[in-house]
Design an enzyme around this catalytic site. Sequence first.
Site, PDB file in Angstrom:
ATOM      1  N   GLY A 153     -13.850  -1.592  -6.824  1.00 34.12           N
ATOM      2  CA  GLY A 153     -15.188  -1.325  -6.542  1.00 34.12           C
ATOM      3  C   GLY A 153     -15.249  -0.388  -5.190  1.00 34.12           C
ATOM      4  O   GLY A 153     -16.234  -0.149  -4.641  1.00 34.12           O
ATOM      5  N   GLY A 154     -13.910   0.242  -4.890  1.00 35.35           N
ATOM      6  CA  GLY A 154     -13.881   1.170  -3.929  1.00 35.35           C
ATOM      7  C   GLY A 154     -14.527   0.559  -2.500  1.00 35.35           C
ATOM      8  O   GLY A 154     -14.354  -0.685  -2.033  1.00 35.35           O
TER       9      GLY A 154
ATOM     10  N   THR B 116      -9.570   0.287  -9.947  1.00 38.11           N
ATOM     11  CA  THR B 116      -8.901  -0.749  -9.236  1.00 38.11           C
ATOM     12  C   THR B 116      -8.920  -1.842  -9.747  1.00 38.11           C
ATOM     13  O   THR B 116      -9.859  -2.156 -10.865  1.00 38.11           O
ATOM     14  CB  THR B 116      -9.193  -0.968  -7.942  1.00 38.11           C
ATOM     15  OG1 THR B 116      -9.297   0.335  -7.144  1.00 38.11           O
ATOM     16  CG2 THR B 116      -8.504  -2.054  -7.128  1.00 38.11           C
TER      17      THR B 116
ATOM     18  N   ARG C 256       0.636  -1.154  -0.063  1.00 32.67           N
ATOM     19  CA  ARG C 256      -0.073   0.092   0.112  1.00 32.67           C
ATOM     20  C   ARG C 256       0.721   1.356   0.009  1.00 32.67           C
ATOM     21  O   ARG C 256       1.830   1.469   0.661  1.00 32.67           O
ATOM     22  CB  ARG C 256      -0.844  -0.056   1.342  1.00 32.67           C
ATOM     23  CG  ARG C 256      -1.858   1.013   1.410  1.00 32.67           C
ATOM     24  CD  ARG C 256      -3.031   1.010   0.367  1.00 32.67           C
ATOM     25  NE  ARG C 256      -3.959   1.869   0.960  1.00 32.67           N
ATOM     26  CZ  ARG C 256      -5.178   2.140   0.244  1.00 32.67           C
ATOM     27  NH1 ARG C 256      -5.111   1.552  -1.047  1.00 32.67           N
ATOM     28  NH2 ARG C 256      -6.253   2.833   0.631  1.00 32.67           N
TER      29      ARG C 256
ATOM     30  N   SER D  71      -7.628   0.985   3.476  1.00 35.20           N
ATOM     31  CA  SER D  71      -8.103   0.483   2.061  1.00 35.20           C
ATOM     32  C   SER D  71      -9.377  -0.393   2.145  1.00 35.20           C
ATOM     33  O   SER D  71      -9.622  -0.932   3.358  1.00 35.20           O
ATOM     34  CB  SER D  71      -7.116  -0.403   1.569  1.00 35.20           C
ATOM     35  OG  SER D  71      -7.340  -0.920   0.184  1.00 35.20           O
TER      36      SER D  71
ATOM     37  N   THR E 283      -3.720  -0.746  -7.278  1.00 33.29           N
ATOM     38  CA  THR E 283      -4.882   0.531  -7.837  1.00 33.29           C
ATOM     39  C   THR E 283      -3.995   1.747  -7.655  1.00 33.29           C
ATOM     40  O   THR E 283      -2.865   1.745  -7.248  1.00 33.29           O
ATOM     41  CB  THR E 283      -6.031   0.581  -6.621  1.00 33.29           C
ATOM     42  OG1 THR E 283      -6.945   1.656  -7.447  1.00 33.29           O
ATOM     43  CG2 THR E 283      -5.682   1.040  -5.496  1.00 33.29           C
ATOM     44  N   LEU E 284      -4.540   2.727  -8.490  1.00 32.77           N
ATOM     45  CA  LEU E 284      -4.171   4.007  -8.461  1.00 32.77           C
ATOM     46  C   LEU E 284      -5.095   4.820  -7.811  1.00 32.77           C
ATOM     47  O   LEU E 284      -5.111   6.100  -7.612  1.00 32.77           O
ATOM     48  CB  LEU E 284      -3.806   4.553 -10.007  1.00 32.77           C
ATOM     49  CG  LEU E 284      -2.831   4.134 -10.960  1.00 32.77           C
ATOM     50  CD1 LEU E 284      -3.019   4.304 -12.378  1.00 32.77           C
ATOM     51  CD2 LEU E 284      -1.499   4.590 -10.461  1.00 32.77           C
ATOM     52  N   ASN E 285      -6.151   4.233  -7.219  1.00 28.85           N
ATOM     53  CA  ASN E 285      -7.289   4.862  -6.765  1.00 28.85           C
ATOM     54  C   ASN E 285      -8.402   5.001  -7.730  1.00 28.85           C
ATOM     55  O   ASN E 285      -9.069   4.146  -8.202  1.00 28.85           O
ATOM     56  CB  ASN E 285      -7.018   5.956  -5.784  1.00 28.85           C
ATOM     57  CG  ASN E 285      -8.371   6.072  -4.709  1.00 28.85           C
ATOM     58  OD1 ASN E 285      -9.155   5.279  -4.618  1.00 28.85           O
ATOM     59  ND2 ASN E 285      -8.621   7.609  -4.500  1.00 28.85           N
TER      60      ASN E 285
ATOM     61  N   ASP F  42      -7.846   8.124   0.340  1.00 26.88           N
ATOM     62  CA  ASP F  42      -8.452   7.359   1.246  1.00 26.88           C
ATOM     63  C   ASP F  42      -8.071   7.510   2.668  1.00 26.88           C
ATOM     64  O   ASP F  42      -8.839   6.576   3.470  1.00 26.88           O
ATOM     65  CB  ASP F  42      -7.775   5.760   0.753  1.00 26.88           C
ATOM     66  CG  ASP F  42      -8.457   5.217  -0.286  1.00 26.88           C
ATOM     67  OD1 ASP F  42      -9.335   5.776  -0.861  1.00 26.88           O
ATOM     68  OD2 ASP F  42      -7.952   4.099  -1.007  1.00 26.88           O
TER      69      ASP F  42
END
Length: 584
Positions: free
Chosen positions: A487-488, A395, A117, A466, A413-415, A437
């Site tokens: 999917g956040g 993501t 992360r 996350s 991910t890059l967000n 985040d």
Amino acid sequence: MMNRSAARLVAIVMLTAGGCFGVTAAPAPAPASPVSYGVEKDIFHPVTAQQGMVASVDATATRVGVDILKQGGNAVDAAVAVGFALAVTHPQAGNLGGGGFMMLRTADGKTTAIDFREMAPQQASRDMFLDDKGNPDSKKSLTSHLATGTPGTVAGFALALEKYGSLPLNKVMQPAITLARDGIWVNDALAFDLKTYGVETLVNHPNSKAIFWSVGDNPLQKGDKLVQENLAKSLEMIAENGPDAFYKGAIADQIADEMAKNGGLITKADLAAYKAVERTPIGGTYRGYEVFSMPPPSSGGIHIVQILNILENFDLAKYGFGSADAMHLVAEAEKYAYADRSEYLGDPDFVKVPWQALTSKAYAKSLAQKIDLQKAVASSTIKPGDLAPYESNQTTHFSVVDKQGNAVAVTYTLNTTFGSGIVAGDTGILLNNEMDDFSAKPGVPNVYGLVGGDANAVGPNKRPLSSMSPTIVVKNGKTWLVTGSPGGSRIITTVLQMVLNTVDFGMNVAEATNAPRFHHQWLPDELRVEKGFSPDTLRILKEKGQNVAVKDVMGSTQSIMIGEDGTRYGASDPRTVDDLTAGY
Ligand code: DON
């Protein structure tokens, strides 16, 4: 009934409208003509193979992984090769400039988790995303140079390969280098994502525009060739000199320079200090199955296990898939879990996360007892529990199983789509906006509507909380299901439903993937559902007091299941186009 092409078109429109996924696909090496790889997916029957299998959001990346497996590489070798390939073929989320998590279960039953992360830079501070009036400024946390956390992907892949791989870094990186240098053909989804999201982010940065825009000042379109020479050079440097090229060498110089010139905080010292960390997975049991998922700084493992523990108190199979009763019970359990997430979850290197209490069967039972099958509890009356002492957005997830039975699940991910939209200098590397985040201010939602407090406040060298949840389920001591999703905030509930659909409702991996999804995250007090549930079900849910809202599709699972006889069954998600599960 829609025919397959119409269904796929609807899926493209839905998923791009939802702003969550997009897929690029290009054959490797680059073909002579710009043919889009439309990979037709059988939504009821899994793909089968006897030895190795890869499921990823991008057909080219999947093929890269299968090739590595066929050449004798193990699941970690293949996963790292897929991860680097996605950085080229799926720039919306695949990355070198972002971060993520890897879950691994070896053929002999060892489970471990690698945390790569992003980390807040040394100069980060608690109120850095507030404006003059003390309110969160999402531009700062999403699209400015302040949005970027020190990237972890290169360190994470290098660590995974060193400890658990069998092939050298330059070998597993070669396909990515070739794809970047020779180019890929832009397909519908990348074209759509560039047009839709790139115009808000990439277009503002000359380095990014130079890569993703054509001479005519338009984003690249379907059929255009995307050549990423600078990215190829960066990849080559890493392949030759290892992660130090990224964290201490020429790439680090360029990232630090990009930051210094534009008000960002990441320094060479931050990059040099970055470390990927191996952590113990969160383990739980559910109706006799073992579940292993990502520990903090992900909230995924803890809350998947917590929700499963609550649901174990109810006979979901009796109510049946898609019944209002089953959906109601799941939604109520989710509310309690997300309320706890807002209070207790953060970077375990900075805050004591009470994971034992949160994942205990006793605590789950106390929450289950609060659930009324007939009546929804208003989210406003739910507060994080008293514990015994001790998310357009992109993501991507991929799953790999090798012939020995080693299993790897990676979500990185890059967000949001294309991250901050900033490419660092001449590196060709897109930078994340993962700092969003963090909880910029207690109680104020982030881009995924998630709220948090002190535990997830911004702080130097801290990792933002996350939801990414690469997950492995074990049946009778053997790896059974390898899964995960983007999917956040919806990642947790999407992965949860893969477990419920397979364990409780007896679906095969393709059916479980295809089945319509729903989601509750406590705040907002909304039961979000995909199209596909019966109107009767939705009516009954409303009668129970659920605030039902039919919205865009959620998640893009890429899953592999191993049958009793060792057959590998895999399924990519029909919500995404051009993704591929393949094996041999
Ligand atoms: O780490 C997280 O939870 C988010 N940054 C994930 C973002 C995401 O899944 C976007 N995708 N659809």
